[in-house]
Motif scaffolding. Sequence first.
Motif, PDB file in Angstrom:
ATOM      1  N   LEU A 131      60.089  54.203  26.505  1.00 40.19           N
ATOM      2  CA  LEU A 131      59.790  55.615  26.757  1.00 40.19           C
ATOM      3  C   LEU A 131      59.279  55.813  28.170  1.00 40.19           C
ATOM      4  N   LYS A 132      58.406  54.918  28.628  1.00 37.35           N
ATOM      5  CA  LYS A 132      57.889  54.992  30.002  1.00 37.35           C
ATOM      6  C   LYS A 132      59.030  54.888  31.010  1.00 37.35           C
ATOM      7  N   ASN A 133      59.909  53.932  30.809  1.00 37.80           N
ATOM      8  CA  ASN A 133      61.024  53.754  31.735  1.00 37.80           C
ATOM      9  C   ASN A 133      61.965  54.950  31.726  1.00 37.80           C
ATOM     10  N   ARG A 134      62.100  55.551  30.562  1.00 41.51           N
ATOM     11  CA  ARG A 134      62.971  56.732  30.456  1.00 41.51           C
ATOM     12  C   ARG A 134      62.372  57.916  31.212  1.00 41.51           C
ATOM     13  N   LEU A 135      61.056  58.087  31.100  1.00 43.35           N
ATOM     14  CA  LEU A 135      60.387  59.187  31.789  1.00 43.35           C
ATOM     15  C   LEU A 135      60.387  58.997  33.307  1.00 43.35           C
ATOM     16  N   LEU A 137      62.687  57.334  34.993  1.00 50.30           N
ATOM     17  CA  LEU A 137      64.036  57.096  35.493  1.00 50.30           C
ATOM     18  C   LEU A 137      64.330  58.008  36.684  1.00 50.30           C
ATOM     19  N   ASN A 138      64.909  57.438  37.748  1.00 50.02           N
ATOM     20  CA  ASN A 138      65.247  58.176  38.979  1.00 50.02           C
ATOM     21  C   ASN A 138      64.019  58.711  39.709  1.00 50.02           C
ATOM     22  N   LYS A 139      62.842  58.082  39.447  1.00 51.13           N
ATOM     23  CA  LYS A 139      61.609  58.454  40.150  1.00 51.13           C
ATOM     24  C   LYS A 139      60.957  57.167  40.660  1.00 51.13           C
ATOM     25  N   PRO A 140      61.584  56.515  41.641  1.00 45.42           N
ATOM     26  CA  PRO A 140      61.142  55.181  42.062  1.00 45.42           C
ATOM     27  C   PRO A 140      59.717  55.134  42.600  1.00 45.42           C
ATOM     28  N   ILE A 141      59.306  56.150  43.347  1.00 43.93           N
ATOM     29  CA  ILE A 141      57.947  56.145  43.915  1.00 43.93           C
ATOM     30  C   ILE A 141      56.912  56.272  42.810  1.00 43.93           C
ATOM     31  N   LEU A 142      57.117  57.227  41.915  1.00 45.92           N
ATOM     32  CA  LEU A 142      56.193  57.424  40.800  1.00 45.92           C
ATOM     33  C   LEU A 142      56.191  56.200  39.886  1.00 45.92           C
ATOM     34  N   ALA A 143      57.359  55.628  39.669  1.00 48.35           N
ATOM     35  CA  ALA A 143      57.448  54.437  38.819  1.00 48.35           C
ATOM     36  C   ALA A 143      56.670  53.276  39.420  1.00 48.35           C
ATOM     37  N   SER A 144      56.743  53.123  40.742  1.00 49.49           N
ATOM     38  CA  SER A 144      56.013  52.061  41.419  1.00 49.49           C
ATOM     39  C   SER A 144      54.504  52.253  41.265  1.00 49.49           C
ATOM     40  N   ILE A 145      54.040  53.491  41.381  1.00 49.16           N
ATOM     41  CA  ILE A 145      52.611  53.795  41.254  1.00 49.16           C
ATOM     42  C   ILE A 145      52.137  53.529  39.827  1.00 49.16           C
ATOM     43  N   VAL A 146      52.906  54.041  38.858  1.00 44.65           N
ATOM     44  CA  VAL A 146      52.528  53.885  37.450  1.00 44.65           C
ATOM     45  C   VAL A 146      52.526  52.419  37.049  1.00 44.65           C
ATOM     46  N   ASN A 147      53.572  51.691  37.412  1.00 46.04           N
ATOM     47  CA  ASN A 147      53.671  50.280  37.034  1.00 46.04           C
ATOM     48  C   ASN A 147      52.571  49.444  37.689  1.00 46.04           C
ATOM     49  N   GLY A 148      52.197  49.818  38.910  1.00 46.98           N
ATOM     50  CA  GLY A 148      51.153  49.085  39.606  1.00 46.98           C
ATOM     51  C   GLY A 148      49.763  49.360  39.057  1.00 46.98           C
ATOM     52  N   ALA A 149      49.553  50.585  38.584  1.00 50.82           N
ATOM     53  CA  ALA A 149      48.214  50.981  38.123  1.00 50.82           C
ATOM     54  C   ALA A 149      48.021  50.796  36.624  1.00 50.82           C
TER      55      ALA A 149
END
Length: 219
Positions: A131-135, A137-149
Amino acid sequence: MFVRVAHYLLMAMLILLSFAFGLTGPEWHEVVGLGFIAVAFSHLVLNRWWFRMLIERHSIIQPRAKITNILLLVATLVMLVTGLMQSHLFNLFADQGAGLNLRRYHTIAAYWMFILSAWHIGLHVPVWAALKNRLLLNKPILASIVNGALWPALTVISIYGAFFAFIRDFVHKLLGLSTFDFWDFQAAPFGFFIGYVCVAIFIAVLPALWIKAKTQWLN
């Protein structure tokens, strides 16, 4: 997927409200309990396939999920039955003479239901990760922040959750050694809910860490 998530969030809100007895009072506590019964029943209906596979003894059901779900179902049923037996709204089922014993069993079952629900959520790490990856998707900057934090945030939350469980005497309540429960909702109306959410996250993180470590070890 999003309908199911909304359904789970509603169930979580009702569980949290049911623990806030000092805020709701006995009458609204029972109303919240009835709402939880309705949502819990709909949850069973939505996941009726699991019971079908359990009866047919499908090997796809992992033992940890099977044990957790059965214990969760038992704890929930005990909580609901003991709640109905103390109900002021349903005098037909009420057994007011049982007094403190029913309250004790109700508290034990409620806290086990809370812990097992959180553990149940933690066992579904692949679902939440998808679900996280789906939300994201196509948001690389936000994904990097979320995955890092994500894990640092979960660590801090879990530490506070463990501390909150200690000061709220969770162990004694799980063992039936204490039923006393007081919170000053006028002084800290949101602290109660934040604390219980942190406890739930702390419990959910434990099987998530276990699954993650096991997966990395196997790979």
